[in-house]
Design an enzyme around this catalytic site. Structure first.
Site, PDB file in Angstrom:
ATOM      1  N   HIS A 130      -9.296 -21.588  14.288  1.00 30.30           N
ATOM      2  CA  HIS A 130     -10.158 -20.997  15.315  1.00 30.30           C
ATOM      3  C   HIS A 130     -11.019 -22.074  15.955  1.00 30.30           C
ATOM      4  CE1 HIS A 130     -11.985 -20.622  11.341  1.00 30.30           C
ATOM      5  NE2 HIS A 130     -13.134 -20.883  11.929  1.00 30.30           N
ATOM      6  N   HIS A 186     -14.544 -22.523  17.808  1.00 34.24           N
ATOM      7  CA  HIS A 186     -15.838 -21.908  18.133  1.00 34.24           C
ATOM      8  C   HIS A 186     -16.228 -22.314  19.553  1.00 34.24           C
ATOM      9  CE1 HIS A 186     -17.132 -20.888  13.916  1.00 34.24           C
ATOM     10  NE2 HIS A 186     -16.302 -21.862  13.618  1.00 34.24           N
TER      11      HIS A 186
HETATM   12  P1  5GP Z   1     -15.566 -21.323  10.052  1.00 34.68           P
HETATM   13  O1  5GP Z   1     -16.706 -21.295   9.073  1.00 34.68           O
HETATM   14  O2  5GP Z   1     -14.239 -21.155   9.324  1.00 34.68           O
HETATM   15  O3  5GP Z   1     -15.561 -22.485  10.991  1.00 34.68           O
HETATM   16  O4  5GP Z   1     -15.779 -20.068  10.986  1.00 34.68           O
HETATM   17  C1  5GP Z   1     -15.483 -18.773  10.614  1.00 34.68           C
HETATM   18  C2  5GP Z   1     -16.258 -17.878  11.533  1.00 34.68           C
HETATM   19  O5  5GP Z   1     -15.716 -16.583  11.435  1.00 34.68           O
HETATM   20  C3  5GP Z   1     -17.735 -17.774  11.149  1.00 34.68           C
HETATM   21  O6  5GP Z   1     -18.542 -18.222  12.233  1.00 34.68           O
HETATM   22  C4  5GP Z   1     -17.928 -16.310  10.855  1.00 34.68           C
HETATM   23  O7  5GP Z   1     -19.146 -15.813  11.325  1.00 34.68           O
HETATM   24  C5  5GP Z   1     -16.754 -15.655  11.551  1.00 34.68           C
HETATM   25  N1  5GP Z   1     -16.310 -14.430  10.923  1.00 34.68           N
HETATM   26  C6  5GP Z   1     -16.091 -14.245   9.593  1.00 34.68           C
HETATM   27  N2  5GP Z   1     -15.660 -12.997   9.368  1.00 34.68           N
HETATM   28  C7  5GP Z   1     -15.597 -12.386  10.583  1.00 34.68           C
HETATM   29  C8  5GP Z   1     -15.213 -11.056  10.994  1.00 34.68           C
HETATM   30  O8  5GP Z   1     -14.845 -10.192  10.217  1.00 34.68           O
HETATM   31  N3  5GP Z   1     -15.277 -10.789  12.335  1.00 34.68           N
HETATM   32  C9  5GP Z   1     -15.679 -11.731  13.235  1.00 34.68           C
HETATM   33  N4  5GP Z   1     -15.712 -11.359  14.514  1.00 34.68           N
HETATM   34  N5  5GP Z   1     -16.046 -12.980  12.879  1.00 34.68           N
HETATM   35  C10 5GP Z   1     -16.011 -13.299  11.563  1.00 34.68           C
END
Ligand code: 5GP
Ligand code: ZN
Length: 141
Positions: free
Chosen positions: A103, A105
């Site tokens: 993903h 951001h």
């Molecule tokens: P990472 O920490 O892997 O870079 O980002 C994961 C992102 O996914 C986090 O910013 C977190 O808030 C988001 N996230 C986690 N679970 C969910 C969910 O169930 N729905 C949505 N819309 N975002 C999520």
């Protein structure tokens, strides 16, 4: 039919099995709001096809995610009057990745917003910078 992982949260969002606030989608990507926003308008762009991280994602999907991220950044700037944008991708748990479906951001930034990213740039050792650059250049296939 794209690759999916039945245990993956974001694959479930792509499949519509769990709710998400979807802003846009196309053949290869889905853009939706992050549930724990760093700032107002924080969104995530993902490929429809499951890929664990930056190292695994299909390059055409990566290109599609980058283009959708640019579109989202322009939309956030125009609609929310963002003053800037951070694009962030974390690859691997040690780089803060917590959801293992690639993903991007898209984080709108506002002048004087309180967001702190845990990186304080400081001058490096020039010999080490050059040596590391050379090492990478030699192995860049
Ligand atoms: P990472 O920490 O892997 O870079 O980002 C994961 C992102 O996914 C986090 O910013 C977190 O808030 C988001 N996230 C986690 N679970 C969910 C969910 O169930 N729905 C949505 N819309 N975002 C999520
Ligand atoms: Zn997935």
């Amino acid at each position: 039919m794209s690759a999916t992982d039945p245990d993956c949260l974001f694959c479930k969002i792509v499949a519509g099995e769990i709710p998400a606030t979807i802003v846009a989608s196309d053949e290869r990507t889905v853009t939706f709001m992050d549930i724990n926003p760093a700032t107002r308008g924080h969104a995530l762009v993902i490929p429809r096809a499951h890929a664990r991280d930056l190292l695994e994602i299909d390059p055409d999907d990566l290109a599609a995610v980058a283009q959708a991220g640019q579109h989202m950044a322009r939309t956030a700037k125009a609609t929310l009057r963002a003053d800037g944008i951070n694009l962030i991708n974390s690859c691997g748990a040690d780089a803060w990745q917590t959801v293992f479906h690639f993903h991007l951001h898209v984080i709108p930034r506002y002048r004087d917003d309180p967001l702190q990213l845990p990186w304080v740039p400081g001058p490096g050792d020039m010999d080490q910078i050059q040596a590391t650059g050379l090492e990478l250049k030699e192995h860049y296939a």
